[in-house]
Design a protein around this motif. Structure first.
Motif, short mmCIF file in Angstrom:
data_model
loop_
_atom_site.label_atom_id
_atom_site.label_comp_id
_atom_site.label_asym_id
_atom_site.label_seq_id
_atom_site.Cartn_x
_atom_site.Cartn_y
_atom_site.Cartn_z
N TYR A 248 0.82 -1.20 0.00
CA TYR A 248 0.00 0.00 0.00
C TYR A 248 0.86 1.26 0.00
O TYR A 248 1.94 1.30 0.59
N ASN A 249 0.34 2.30 -0.65
CA ASN A 249 0.85 3.65 -0.53
C ASN A 249 -0.22 4.50 0.14
O ASN A 249 -1.35 4.56 -0.36
N LEU A 250 0.11 5.13 1.26
CA LEU A 250 -0.80 6.09 1.87
C LEU A 250 -0.41 7.48 1.41
O LEU A 250 0.69 7.95 1.68
N LEU A 251 -1.31 8.13 0.68
CA LEU A 251 -1.05 9.47 0.15
C LEU A 251 -1.67 10.49 1.08
O LEU A 251 -2.88 10.46 1.34
N VAL A 252 -0.84 11.41 1.57
CA VAL A 252 -1.30 12.41 2.53
C VAL A 252 -0.88 13.80 2.08
O VAL A 252 0.12 13.96 1.37
N ARG A 253 -1.64 14.78 2.48
CA ARG A 253 -1.32 16.16 2.11
C ARG A 253 0.04 16.54 2.68
O ARG A 253 0.30 16.37 3.87
N GLY A 254 0.89 17.08 1.82
CA GLY A 254 2.25 17.40 2.21
C GLY A 254 2.50 18.86 2.50
O GLY A 254 3.64 19.27 2.70
N ALA A 279 2.46 -0.07 4.91
CA ALA A 279 2.29 0.92 3.85
C ALA A 279 3.41 1.94 3.88
O ALA A 279 3.95 2.27 4.93
N SER A 280 3.75 2.46 2.71
CA SER A 280 4.59 3.64 2.59
C SER A 280 3.72 4.87 2.79
O SER A 280 2.54 4.87 2.44
N ILE A 281 4.31 5.93 3.34
CA ILE A 281 3.61 7.20 3.45
C ILE A 281 4.22 8.15 2.43
O ILE A 281 5.42 8.41 2.45
N VAL A 282 3.39 8.64 1.53
CA VAL A 282 3.84 9.47 0.42
C VAL A 282 3.15 10.82 0.50
O VAL A 282 1.92 10.90 0.54
N LEU A 283 3.94 11.89 0.52
CA LEU A 283 3.38 13.23 0.57
C LEU A 283 2.87 13.66 -0.80
O LEU A 283 3.50 13.39 -1.82
N SER A 284 1.74 14.34 -0.78
CA SER A 284 1.12 14.81 -2.02
C SER A 284 0.83 16.30 -1.92
O SER A 284 0.43 16.80 -0.87
N ILE A 313 -6.44 16.41 -0.59
CA ILE A 313 -5.94 16.04 -1.92
C ILE A 313 -7.14 16.07 -2.86
O ILE A 313 -8.10 15.33 -2.67
N SER A 314 -7.07 16.92 -3.85
CA SER A 314 -8.23 17.16 -4.70
C SER A 314 -8.56 15.97 -5.57
O SER A 314 -7.72 15.08 -5.80
N ASP A 315 -9.77 15.93 -6.09
CA ASP A 315 -10.16 14.87 -7.01
C ASP A 315 -9.33 14.92 -8.29
O ASP A 315 -9.07 13.88 -8.91
N GLN A 316 -8.93 16.12 -8.70
CA GLN A 316 -8.09 16.25 -9.90
C GLN A 316 -6.74 15.56 -9.69
O GLN A 316 -6.25 14.85 -10.57
N VAL A 317 -6.14 15.77 -8.51
CA VAL A 317 -4.87 15.11 -8.21
C VAL A 317 -5.09 13.61 -8.09
O VAL A 317 -4.29 12.81 -8.59
N LYS A 318 -6.18 13.20 -7.47
CA LYS A 318 -6.51 11.78 -7.35
C LYS A 318 -6.59 11.14 -8.74
O LYS A 318 -6.06 10.04 -8.96
N ALA A 319 -7.24 11.84 -9.67
CA ALA A 319 -7.35 11.31 -11.03
C ALA A 319 -5.99 11.20 -11.69
O ALA A 319 -5.72 10.24 -12.44
N SER A 320 -5.10 12.14 -11.42
CA SER A 320 -3.74 12.08 -11.97
C SER A 320 -3.00 10.85 -11.45
O SER A 320 -2.28 10.18 -12.20
N TYR A 321 -3.21 10.54 -10.19
CA TYR A 321 -2.56 9.37 -9.62
C TYR A 321 -3.12 8.08 -10.20
O TYR A 321 -2.38 7.13 -10.45
N GLU A 322 -4.40 8.06 -10.42
CA GLU A 322 -5.00 6.87 -11.02
C GLU A 322 -4.51 6.68 -12.45
O GLU A 322 -4.28 5.55 -12.89
#
Length: 466
Positions: A248-254, A279-284, A313-322
């Motif tokens: 897992y990657n946990l994406l959190v506001r950075g 899980a890894s913790i990844v700043l976004s 983390i916005s839906d736009q950024v979420k879509a970029s990650y997907e």
């Protein structure tokens, strides 16, 4: 939710079993865990990871200072982190503590962080309360590590106590490798490390922890490694890539949610879940996907979980990650001539357990008290199911030859340091600047891929599993 987790585990197992095949894995869409506010999000994270927990950690909801080093306690207690206002306990928190049937609550910080009212409300419900605090955030971090049983640790993590981002990135490695996190000011060491610590990993560049602090540590005989990038996001993905906790990657506001002070509510609650699910913790960045983050996710076939709502983390950024997630292509799970990058990361993680172990030429195979260059690599490959012969010359006969300009992480690089025409040293290639090996001067450690090593390089091999 649970179905998707089981599916991802199944995909990972199939990937590992058919390593010699070209496997295509489609990463599922990023999942989001969020509540109506920061307190609610922390509760949702708790409910995602735990049906029961003997312990709970509670931190102040509007300031991360006392929670920066919380990884030690959440690892020790296998506990979620909940967030509370300073002067009163939100009824939702009490409900969650009771749902978990927690017997002990750890309060991080003094009464200025979490008041006696919060403590009394918990005690009134029959919960044992342990307050972990010092007079400063630096002393609180020391108390956290003592409570977690890290007083005799030989390795530790050091991060800025003034800027939270690097501590958040470090927390994933801390729980995975059971490392204490200590805080420091930028230009002077602000903490008393246990005398047992002989190896320190610093997160962040010299703007966070200066070279003067490194000099102080080295003067005490401590070996220092620094994980850094040009930005906090680059530092975060370099941290995530330096160990291999799981799937897992946990994406959190950075970035702080406040312009005038540090405030990272959803990220503070991440360490508990990182420990629980591996899980890894990844700043976004909250609103603009950063190239370093998307590049990392594009090579990771882990499940991505976003912590926090669209303000985090916005839906736009979420879509970029997907979109960046590995898709249906032959490269979606990279293979290194039969060894997956997942296995290579695990081999490196195995090796990091032995950092600081002294060098002994001719060290016995499959022992961990001492290593020479080839016995070290033989052991960490073996711990991950890959067999190597004992000596560097024998290891050079394995695998597939790789030109220097095509080296990839995990390749073995061979040297003739005496210029007598015979291979006498082997290391693992990490990146164009870094080798991982056992050397006479430093024992097991990362070193620079310097001109000295390049001038003595004989060749490189990519090891297969056949």
């Amino acid at each position: 939710m649970h179905t998707s987790i089981k599916m991802m585990f199944a995909i990972t197992i199939v990937t590992a079993f058919f390593l010699s095949l070209s496997i295509s894995v489609k990463a599922e869409a990023a999942e989001r865990i969020s509540g109506e506010d920061r307190i609610g999000t922390a509760i949702e994270i708790s409910q995602y990871g735990w049906e029961h927990s003997d312990a709970v950690v509670i931190a102040r909801s509007d300031h991360p200072a006392d929670a920066l080093a919380s990884a030690g306690i959440v690892e020790m207690a296998d506990a979620p982190i909940l967030l509370s206002r300073t002067n009163s306990l939100d009824p939702r928190i009490m409900e969650e503590v009771l749902r978990l049937d927690a017997q002990t609550v750890y309060l991080l910080g003094g009464e200025a962080a979490l008041s006696s009212n919060v403590e009394q409300e918990l005690r009134s419900a029959g919960v044992n309360v342990e307050r972990v605090s010092g007079s400063t955030r630096y002393e609180t971090a020391e108390e956290v590590n003592d409570t977690a049983g890290y007083a005799s640790a030989s390795s530790a993590i050091l991060v800025s106590g003034e800027v939270a981002a690097d501590a958040l990135s470090a927390s994933g490695m801390a729980v995975d490798d059971r490392l204490p996190i200590y805080l420091t000011k930028k230009d002077s060491l602000s903490t008393d490390l246990p005398s047992s610590v002989n190896y320190v990993t610093i997160f962040g560049g010299t703007n966070a922890v200066s070279s003067e602090v490194v000099e102080q540590l080295e003067a005490q005989g401590v070996k220092v490694r620094r994980i850094k990038g040009d930005t906090r996001y680059e530092t975060s993905v370099k941290a995530a890539a330096s160990y291999s906790p799981g799937n897992y990657n946990l994406l959190v506001r950075g970035t702080s949610v406040k312009s005038d002070e540090e405030d990272y509510p959803d990220a503070v609650a991440a360490a508990g879940l990182a420990n629980k699910i591996g899980a890894s913790i990844v700043l976004s960045h909250p609103s603009q996907a950063q190239a370093s983050t998307t590049n990392y996710l594009s090579s990771s076939y882990n499940t991505n979980i976003i912590l926090g709502g669209t303000a985090a983390i916005s839906d736009q950024v979420k879509a970029s990650y997907e979109e960046a997630a590995p898709g249906d292509s032959p490269d979606s799970v990279e293979l290194v001539e039969g060894i997956s990058t997942y296995t290579i990361d695990n081999i490196i993680a195995s090796g990091e357990k032995y950092i600081g172990t002294p060098y002994q030429f001719g060290a016995p195979p499959y022992t961990t008290e001492t290593f020479d260059c080839s016995s070290f690599l033989q052991l960490i490959f073996a711990e991950n199911g890959v067999t190597l012969p004992r000596t560097s010359r024998q290891q050079y006969q394995e695998g597939v030859e790789v030109p220097e300009d095509q080296l990839e992480k995990g390749d073995l690089v061979f040297f003739d340091t005496t210029n007598d025409g015979s291979i006498n040293h082997v290391s693992m290639y990490i990146d164009e600047e870094t080798l991982f090996h056992a050397t006479l001067s430093r024992g097991v450690d990362y070193t620079g891929f310097t001109n000295y090593w390049r001038s003595h390089m004989v060749g490189a091999k990519r090891i297969t599993e056949e």
